[in-house]
Design an enzyme around this catalytic site. Structure first.
Site, PDB file in Angstrom:
ATOM      1  N   HIS A 140       1.340  -0.094  -0.858  1.00  0.00           N
ATOM      2  CA  HIS A 140       2.093  -0.058   0.396  1.00  0.00           C
ATOM      3  C   HIS A 140       2.616   1.359   0.659  1.00  0.00           C
ATOM      4  O   HIS A 140       2.459   1.893   1.768  1.00  0.00           O
ATOM      5  CB  HIS A 140       3.254  -1.055   0.313  1.00  0.00           C
ATOM      6  CG  HIS A 140       4.228  -0.973   1.440  1.00  0.00           C
ATOM      7  ND1 HIS A 140       4.265  -1.893   2.469  1.00  0.00           N
ATOM      8  CD2 HIS A 140       5.231  -0.096   1.699  1.00  0.00           C
ATOM      9  CE1 HIS A 140       5.229  -1.560   3.316  1.00  0.00           C
ATOM     10  NE2 HIS A 140       5.840  -0.480   2.866  1.00  0.00           N
ATOM     11  N   GLU A 141       3.218   1.983  -0.342  1.00  0.00           N
ATOM     12  CA  GLU A 141       3.782   3.320  -0.159  1.00  0.00           C
ATOM     13  C   GLU A 141       2.695   4.365   0.060  1.00  0.00           C
ATOM     14  O   GLU A 141       2.846   5.276   0.885  1.00  0.00           O
ATOM     15  CB  GLU A 141       4.648   3.700  -1.369  1.00  0.00           C
ATOM     16  CG  GLU A 141       5.875   2.824  -1.564  1.00  0.00           C
ATOM     17  CD  GLU A 141       6.773   2.784  -0.337  1.00  0.00           C
ATOM     18  OE1 GLU A 141       6.826   3.795   0.387  1.00  0.00           O
ATOM     19  OE2 GLU A 141       7.403   1.752  -0.103  1.00  0.00           O
ATOM     20  N   HIS A 144       1.493   4.557   3.614  1.00  0.00           N
ATOM     21  CA  HIS A 144       2.344   5.370   4.484  1.00  0.00           C
ATOM     22  C   HIS A 144       1.899   6.834   4.452  1.00  0.00           C
ATOM     23  O   HIS A 144       1.877   7.518   5.477  1.00  0.00           O
ATOM     24  CB  HIS A 144       3.808   5.293   4.036  1.00  0.00           C
ATOM     25  CG  HIS A 144       4.511   4.040   4.409  1.00  0.00           C
ATOM     26  ND1 HIS A 144       4.434   3.483   5.664  1.00  0.00           N
ATOM     27  CD2 HIS A 144       5.351   3.227   3.702  1.00  0.00           C
ATOM     28  CE1 HIS A 144       5.184   2.386   5.714  1.00  0.00           C
ATOM     29  NE2 HIS A 144       5.748   2.213   4.543  1.00  0.00           N
ATOM     30  N   GLU A 215       5.822  -0.663   8.923  1.00  0.00           N
ATOM     31  CA  GLU A 215       5.935  -1.458   7.694  1.00  0.00           C
ATOM     32  C   GLU A 215       4.903  -2.579   7.677  1.00  0.00           C
ATOM     33  O   GLU A 215       4.295  -2.859   6.645  1.00  0.00           O
ATOM     34  CB  GLU A 215       7.348  -2.022   7.567  1.00  0.00           C
ATOM     35  CG  GLU A 215       8.427  -0.973   7.335  1.00  0.00           C
ATOM     36  CD  GLU A 215       8.189  -0.131   6.095  1.00  0.00           C
ATOM     37  OE1 GLU A 215       7.600  -0.647   5.124  1.00  0.00           O
ATOM     38  OE2 GLU A 215       8.571   1.048   6.104  1.00  0.00           O
TER      39      GLU A 215
END
Length: 305
Positions: A140-141, A144, A215
């Site tokens: 997930h990070e 980004h 997100e």
């Protein structure tokens, strides 16, 4: 270099629109300050200097504020191993790996581009998650970073931060030195305060609208890259529940960085704070992961252990 994280045209479009609107707002803000303060050199130099500092040093500021430190492979071999594996799968440069000595389970990414990025996890997160759940959070990070929305949210946050600082400075200046001004100075003072408050409010709304969508985009990209949306859902459920049990006073210092976190630092009963949250609700995120799980034909249901 294009990574293998699934691109999101809607995210790219939203980032572009947000930056365009904030750019117009920024120009208007600087122009208003020049007119009110009658010193364009001072305003432009300060604004440009602060924007440059925010862009170039945002990763160091975020690490310092959240007590993070860069860690080498010898100290955290498993953490580095997960990041190495995900970066190889995603075909992207490996970011700097950092750890924050905080009990609050969370993670964040920052940096101006994929070549100058930092991914940081807290010791609370490392202690609570299973290896496959940690992989989901780190994916997930990293998404980004790959989508470059970390840089966009950093730059986008700048205008609101400056406007907020001006409002705060004006408040304390009025509180402690209000009696020493003539009428003209008071009018200019009130105008600067009004413009700054309006800019802060508009940028606040724009940033939150972008942050919530990014997100969801990061959850989706991470789930598709790993092929295990149920694991990410499990991590989300576990982390959100554990954060809700942490005393509110311990969350206050972290809340200023909610836009960067994997999940927001909210207490047991966030109430109206949900309306201004930087993240979509847990229910929205789990629902999306459930749909992806169905599409992929994943055996286990989201939210399971």
């Amino acid at each position: 270099m294009q990574s293998r994280f699934q691109s999101d045209r809607r995210l790219t479009a939203r980032m572009g629109v947000t930056l365009f609107l904030l750019g117009l707002l920024y120009v208007g803000f600087v122009a208003a300050l020049i007119v009110l303060l009658k010193s364009w050199v001072l305003v432009v130099v300060i604004a440009a200097g602060l924007l440059g500092a925010q862009y170039w040093f945002s990763d160091r500021v975020a690490l310092f504020a959240m007590r993070g430190r860069v860690v080498e492979r010898e100290e955290y071999p498993e953490l580095h191993g997960v990041v190495d594996r995900l970066c190889a799968i995603a075909d992207m440069p490996k970011p700097v790996v950092a750890v924050s000595e905080m009990d609050m389970p969370n993670a964040f990414a920052t940096g101006r581009n994929p070549e100058h990025a930092v991914v940081c996890v807290t010791t609370g997160l490392l202690r609570r998650l299973e290896p496959d759940e940690l992989e989901g959070v780190l994916a997930h990070e990293l998404s980004h970073v790959a989508h470059k929305d970390v840089a966009v949210i950093t730059v986008a946050s700048f205008l609101g931060v400056i406007a907020g600082l001006i409002v705060r400075f004006a408040f304390y200046s009025q509180l402690f030195g209000g009696g020493r001004r003539d009428q003209n100075t008071a009018v200019i003072f009130a105008a600067v305060l009004g413009v700054s408050a309006a800019v802060y409010a508009i940028s606040f709304v724009l940033i939150r609208a972008l942050s919530r969508y990014r997100e969801l985009a990061a959850d989706r990209a991470a789930a598709l890259l790993t092929g295990r949306p149920s694991v990410l859902a499990s991590a989300l459920t576990k982390v959100s529940g554990d954060i809700a049990r942490i005393p509110t006073r311990d969350l206050r210092t972290a809340q200023a960085f909610n836009a960067f976190y994997f999940t927001p630092a909210l207490g047991r009963e966030p109430g109206i704070a949900n309306l201004f949250s930087t993240h979509p609700s847990l229910e929205q995120r789990l629902e999306q992961l459930g749909r992806i799980s169905t599409e992929l034909g994943e055996a286990s249901a989201p939210g399971g252990a």
